[in-house]
Design an enzyme around this catalytic site. Structure first.
Site, PDB file in Angstrom:
ATOM      1  CD  GLU A  90      -1.460  -2.520   1.905  1.00 40.22           C
ATOM      2  OE1 GLU A  90      -0.436  -2.446   2.412  1.00 40.22           O
ATOM      3  OE2 GLU A  90      -2.156  -3.305   1.310  1.00 40.22           O
TER       4      GLU A  90
ATOM      5  CG  PHE B  31      -5.063  -3.047   4.480  1.00 41.76           C
ATOM      6  CD1 PHE B  31      -5.152  -3.755   5.986  1.00 41.76           C
ATOM      7  CD2 PHE B  31      -6.048  -3.709   4.246  1.00 41.76           C
ATOM      8  CE1 PHE B  31      -5.450  -4.468   6.697  1.00 41.76           C
ATOM      9  CE2 PHE B  31      -7.042  -5.200   4.505  1.00 41.76           C
ATOM     10  CZ  PHE B  31      -6.699  -5.709   6.109  1.00 41.76           C
TER      11      PHE B  31
HETATM   12  C1  LIG Z   1      -1.654  -4.405   4.494  1.00 40.34           C
HETATM   13  C2  LIG Z   1      -3.571  -5.487   3.908  1.00 40.34           C
HETATM   14  N1  LIG Z   1      -3.805  -5.814   2.403  1.00 40.34           N
HETATM   15  C3  LIG Z   1      -4.137  -6.081   2.113  1.00 40.34           C
HETATM   16  C4  LIG Z   1      -4.559  -7.272   2.391  1.00 40.34           C
HETATM   17  C5  LIG Z   1      -5.958  -7.892   1.801  1.00 40.34           C
HETATM   18  N2  LIG Z   1      -5.391  -9.758   2.059  1.00 40.34           N
HETATM   19  C6  LIG Z   1      -5.739 -10.373   2.646  1.00 40.34           C
HETATM   20  S1  LIG Z   1      -5.152 -11.767   1.959  1.00 40.34           S
HETATM   21  C7  LIG Z   1      -4.376 -11.151   0.947  1.00 40.34           C
HETATM   22  C8  LIG Z   1      -3.968 -12.018   0.087  1.00 40.34           C
HETATM   23  C9  LIG Z   1      -2.314 -12.351   0.667  1.00 40.34           C
HETATM   24  O1  LIG Z   1      -2.188 -13.418  -0.500  1.00 40.34           O
HETATM   25  P1  LIG Z   1      -0.764 -14.468   0.326  1.00 40.34           P
HETATM   26  O2  LIG Z   1       0.375 -13.737   1.161  1.00 40.34           O
HETATM   27  O3  LIG Z   1       0.201 -14.957  -0.740  1.00 40.34           O
HETATM   28  O4  LIG Z   1      -1.290 -15.584   1.472  1.00 40.34           O
HETATM   29  P2  LIG Z   1      -2.086 -16.795   0.476  1.00 40.34           P
HETATM   30  O5  LIG Z   1      -3.863 -16.639   1.585  1.00 40.34           O
HETATM   31  O6  LIG Z   1      -1.765 -16.809  -0.695  1.00 40.34           O
HETATM   32  O7  LIG Z   1      -1.600 -18.157   1.865  1.00 40.34           O
HETATM   33  C10 LIG Z   1      -5.089 -10.123   0.862  1.00 40.34           C
HETATM   34  C11 LIG Z   1      -4.184  -9.359  -0.038  1.00 40.34           C
HETATM   35  C12 LIG Z   1      -4.634  -7.187   3.775  1.00 40.34           C
HETATM   36  N3  LIG Z   1      -4.808  -8.500   4.733  1.00 40.34           N
HETATM   37  N4  LIG Z   1      -2.786  -6.646   4.321  1.00 40.34           N
END
Ligand SMILES: Cc1ncc(C[n+]2csc(CCOP(=O)(O)OP(=O)(O)O)c2C)c(N)n1
Lengths: 309, 276
Positions: A57, A82
């Site tokens: 962000e 966020f």
């Molecule tokens: C700072 C922040 N920005 C956005 C989000 C929203 N968000 C939740 S899970 C996610 C994707 C996560 O991807 P990854 O780290 O690869 O985890 P995965 O679920 O694929 O294992 C996002 C963008 C968040 N939780 N925190």
């Protein structure tokens, strides 16, 4: 009031797609939440003007500032918590640099529900209010969201647009009711005023029906900054009790903004600030949380009755 | 326990945890099944083999710590806490409900066995680093384990920790990278490619290994290696499959954060049960 209901983030997505077609220098940035913020609609229509920045962000905000400095009108989109959580980047890259960036924070407040506190924007109005020059908009329904997006695109200067995840009922029949900086008077009344913003406007309106013996005023403050000082002064003169209702911490939000206007004048009205009382949110259904934290229509009625008894 | 016996035990536990994950998210009506299923084998290896902790005393001073930096995968954490006797099975049914200790993202105040409240990506690893540093200052032997996502590696704060942990010689910090190539809006590769991820961490002077994150002998071997590090933190880059173990969820971005409906739940549970 008609029966339709729609999340203001959805109205935003549609509006941005429309305005994006008319204003060629609008660009949109998102941080892996375009499906949730609904910026995905713009991305589909204008892929060359959409930038997927990944879960980063701060970098998204700084990049938007740079795009603004080269003549574009960037909309940066994420959940309210966020994007405004990168406060210091906003403060300098957007605020101090006077960049024409529109910050869009969806999933505001308790209304997000089951995901719980870490995903809830509950202090975002507070921090964004502290940035000099920032305009803060929180529309309460579909058409006023369209109007707010149109205004944000045309306005020169930073804007924070706060939107709901949950559906909200349609309150208005025309975009014209929205005039930036001017609150909407939904009901004129006597001695009591109920003041809402965003999703709580409907709760206040519904509460006013149960409180008909007091014939309350009902106000929609869609522009939290700069706030409609004239109307609040008028209410401060005409009413003995003003009640603000917000899905946000009562510290630094709508209630605080109204208090500031009242304390600048000579009003002797009492101000009651309903909202999250210097606390964190939690998981639960949106309606349950609105009850638990005292901002549902039912709880507004109970609290107002107790106060006025 | 001979290696094969141990691995069979862990595999069985992992299947049981997968059942918990599906049941709990299905009942809650929301949550992140794909993200939980991809991480569960790592959590099982940690909680049922690697880590020292006391299910009766969350505040036991000599416990190892675990921080789930990708907090949205918390159903995986709740399931290992249940299966290891830290919390009761019946509590799983309260996930995401009002007044529940099982919040939608980890809440250390609501539930004592949670070491850090997370859910805003990028923050958990810094907290883990701070704990590891604290333990070192106190001359303690305990380890701090942390799990991060590959999408999460797009956050700048991750790279601030990447830079700082080696400076403090934090050999007591052991990080798993759940490298499932999925996030929300698409694959990590298309959203914001982080490769070559192993070379990046190595360049920051971390001990780096790459393993199959669903293969217990590889997970255990990587952990054993990490314990031997004398003056650097370790990152174990675990190739995983988002939604692993439920055929229709595997590698489907859609299952990042969607709860299965009744029919899908039945199908998932019977698939998993057949493996027990
Ligand atoms: C700072 C922040 N920005 C956005 C989000 C929203 N968000 C939740 S899970 C996610 C994707 C996560 O991807 P990854 O780290 O690869 O985890 P995965 O679920 O694929 O294992 C996002 C963008 C968040 N939780 N925190």
């Amino acid at each position: 009031m008609s029966n339709g209901s729609k999340a203001t983030r959805e109205s935003f997505g549609e509006a941005l797609q429309k305005v994006g077609a008319e204003v060629p220098n609008i660009v949109v940035l998102d941080a892996d939440l375009s499906v949730s913020t609904k910026s995905v609609l713009f991305a589909k229509s204008f892929p060359e003007r959409f930038f997927q920045m990944g879960i980063a962000e701060s970098n998204m905000i700084g990049t938007a500032a740079g795009l603004a400095l080269s003549g574009f009108i960037p909309f940066v989109c994420s959940f309210g918590c966020f994007v405004t959580g990168r406060y210091e980047t906003i403060r300098v890259s957007i605020g101090y640099n006077r960049t024409n960036v529109k910050i869009v924070g969806t999933h505001a407040g308790l209304g997000i529900g089951e995901d719980g506190y870490t995903q809830m924007g509950l202090e975002d109005i507070n921090t964004m209010r502290a940035v000099p020059g920032m305009t803060i908009l929180q529309p309460a329904d579909d058409l006023t969201t369209h109007a707010a997006v149109r205004f944000a695109a045309a306005h020169v200067g930073p804007v924070y647009l706060r939107l709901t995840r949950q559906k909200v009922p349609t309150l208005y029949r025309s975009e014209q009711v929205f005039q930036s900086g001017r609150a909407i008077l939904l009901k004129e009344g006597d001695d009591l005023a109920l003041i809402g913003t965003g999703a709580t406007v409907y709760e206040a309106l519904k509460a006013s029906e149960d409180l008909s013996e007091y014939n309350p005023w009902v106000i929609d403050i869609h522009t939290i900054k700069p706030i409609d000082r004239a109307l609040i002064r008028t209410l401060g003169d005409k009413c003995r009790t003003l009640v603000t209702v917000e899905d946000h911490n009562v510290i630094g939000g709508l209630g605080t903004a109204v208090a500031e206007v009242l304390s600048d004048g000579h009003s002797r009205a009492r101000l009651v600030r309903l909202g999250v009382q210097d606390n964190f949110g939690e998981s639960g259904k949106a309606e349950e949380l609105y009850d638990k934290y005292g901002i549902s229509a039912k709880k507004i009625v109970e609290q107002v009755r107790k106060i006025l008894k | 326990m001979p290696e094969t016996k141990l691995i069979e035990k862990l595999q069985r536990l992992a299947t049981e945890c997968r059942l918990d994950i599906i049941e709990m998210i299905s009942k809650a009506g929301s949550g992140h099944p794909g993200s939980s299923l991809s991480a569960i084998d790592i959590l099982v290896a940690l909680y049922f083999h690697e880590m020292h902790f006391d299910p009766k005393n969350p505040y036991w001073e000599d416990r190892d710590r675990f921080i789930l930096s990708k907090g949205h995968a918390v159903p995986a954490l709740y399931s290992v806490l249940v299966r290891s006797g830290c919390i009761g099975q019946e509590e799983l049914g309260t996930l995401r409900q009002i007044n529940s200790r099982l919040q939608g993202h980890p809440d250390r105040i609501a539930l004592p066995f949670i070491e850090a409240s997370t859910g805003s990506l990028g923050q958990g690893l810094s907290i883990a680093q701070g704990m590891a540093l604290g333990l070192k200052l106190q001359k303690k032997e305990q380890k701090v384990f942390c799990l991060i996502g590959d999408g999460e590696c797009q956050e700048g704060q991750i790279w601030e920790t990447a830079m700082s942990a080696p400076k403090y010689g934090l050999n007591n910090l052991i990080v798993f990278l759940d490298n499932n190539n999925g996030q929300i809006d698409g694959t990590v590769k298309e959203i914001m490619d982080i490769s070559p991820i192993d070379e990046k961490w190595r360049a920051f002077r971390w001990a780096t290994t790459s393993i199959d994150g669903h293969n217990f002998s590889e997970i255990l071997a990587a952990l054993e290696q990490a314990r031997k590090e004398e003056d650097r933190p370790t990152i174990i880059i675990a190739r995983t499959i988002k939604g692993k173990g439920v055929s229709f969820m595997e590698n489907q971005i859609k299952w990042h954060g969607t709860a299965p409906n009744e029919e899908e739940t039945k199908k998932a549970l019977s698939e998993l049960r057949a493996r027990l």
